[in-house]
Design an enzyme around this catalytic site. Structure first.
Site, PDB file in Angstrom:
ATOM      1  N   CYS A 114       0.823  -1.208   0.000  1.00  0.00           N
ATOM      2  CA  CYS A 114       0.000   0.000   0.000  1.00  0.00           C
ATOM      3  C   CYS A 114       0.858   1.260   0.000  1.00  0.00           C
ATOM      4  O   CYS A 114       0.515   2.251  -0.639  1.00  0.00           O
ATOM      5  CB  CYS A 114      -0.929   0.015   1.213  1.00  0.00           C
ATOM      6  SG  CYS A 114      -2.328  -1.121   1.109  1.00  0.00           S
ATOM      7  N   CYS A 197      -8.161  -1.887  -4.754  1.00  0.00           N
ATOM      8  CA  CYS A 197      -7.442  -2.709  -5.728  1.00  0.00           C
ATOM      9  C   CYS A 197      -8.171  -4.048  -5.905  1.00  0.00           C
ATOM     10  O   CYS A 197      -8.725  -4.593  -4.947  1.00  0.00           O
ATOM     11  CB  CYS A 197      -6.009  -2.945  -5.258  1.00  0.00           C
ATOM     12  SG  CYS A 197      -4.975  -1.473  -5.274  1.00  0.00           S
ATOM     13  N   CYS A 225      -5.184   1.750   4.483  1.00  0.00           N
ATOM     14  CA  CYS A 225      -4.025   1.525   3.615  1.00  0.00           C
ATOM     15  C   CYS A 225      -2.893   2.503   3.903  1.00  0.00           C
ATOM     16  O   CYS A 225      -1.802   2.359   3.351  1.00  0.00           O
ATOM     17  CB  CYS A 225      -4.433   1.659   2.148  1.00  0.00           C
ATOM     18  SG  CYS A 225      -5.137   3.267   1.748  1.00  0.00           S
TER      19      CYS A 225
END
Length: 230
Positions: A114, A197, A225
């Site tokens: 991340c 994602c 994240c």
């Protein structure tokens, strides 16, 4: 130092946006992940005549459906999206040394991925800004219950951070999107309520919160994240 304005308990999203943009005293942009929240903010900012730019982080692992929303937004609002990408050297090193799915092996590995794909590009995106806007809502998860509508982001140079939809419910958001016929990610109709994602996002189960489908193998308190560090 930039001062954070007082926000009335009953302030509307547009009022919060206007307060934040005024307090920033400089360029302000929306960090857009093409969620329903982000599209709603673009709609509200345009309606209010506020100068709010748009930037996006292309992690290299987004769903095709997310790019479709980006295209629809560009068409509808005739706006320019400033795209930021991870450093290709960092991505190459990560994948050569740890493979394509190291983020599922440990929390540290996931944070590393991340950081490379999101946090570092975000830092570059915010560097020249006086303020940024997010689509964060308290309802999302336990990690977001103590946020404020307008904050001082000390971890990103002390710029203003504006969360205009903080107290919106999911039902309120959906009603607004339906009424305005906003572009929506096709995955929402498949049970995805928070979309990041592709390898780290799945549909949620009945009774789960909106972000239960993000990093579903982790504990709820870890489901950030790094973009919204506190």
């Amino acid at each position: 130092m930039t001062s954070v304005p007082e926000v009335a308990p009953n302030a509307t999203a547009q009022e919060i946006l206007r307060l934040g943009v005024t307090a920033a005293q400089g360029p302000v942009k929306l960090a857009c992940s093409f969620s329903l929240e982000d599209v709603a903010i673009i709609e509200l900012a345009r309606e209010a005549g506020l100068e709010v730019g748009v930037f996006a982080l292309d992690t290299g692992r987004l769903n095709e459906e997310t790019y479709e929303v980006a295209d629809a937004i560009t068409e509808r609002y005739r706006i320019k999206i400033d795209w930021y990408f991870p450093r290709h050297e960092a991505v190459e090193k990560l994948e050569r040394e740890k493979g394509l799915f190291s983020f599922r092996e440990s929390l540290d590995n996931r944070h590393e991925c991340c950081h490379i794909r999101k946090v570092e590009p975000l830092g570059r995106a915010l560097k020249e800004l006086s303020g940024w806007v997010t689509g964060l809502r308290r309802e999302h998860s336990v990690t977001r219950t103590d946020l404020k509508a307008i904050e001082l982001d000390t971890l990103n140079g002390g710029i203003i951070k504006i969360n205009p939809l903080l107290d919106w419910s999911e039902a309120q958001l959906l009603d607004f999107a339906t009424e305005r016929r906003l572009p929506q990610n096709r995955l929402l109709k498949q049970g995805y309520r928070s979309i990041g994602c592709a390898p780290c996002t799945r549909a949620v189960q009945p009774g789960e919160d909106a972000r239960a489908g993000r990093w579903w193998w982790e504990n709820p308190e870890h489901k950030e994240c790094g973009l919204h560090r506190r």
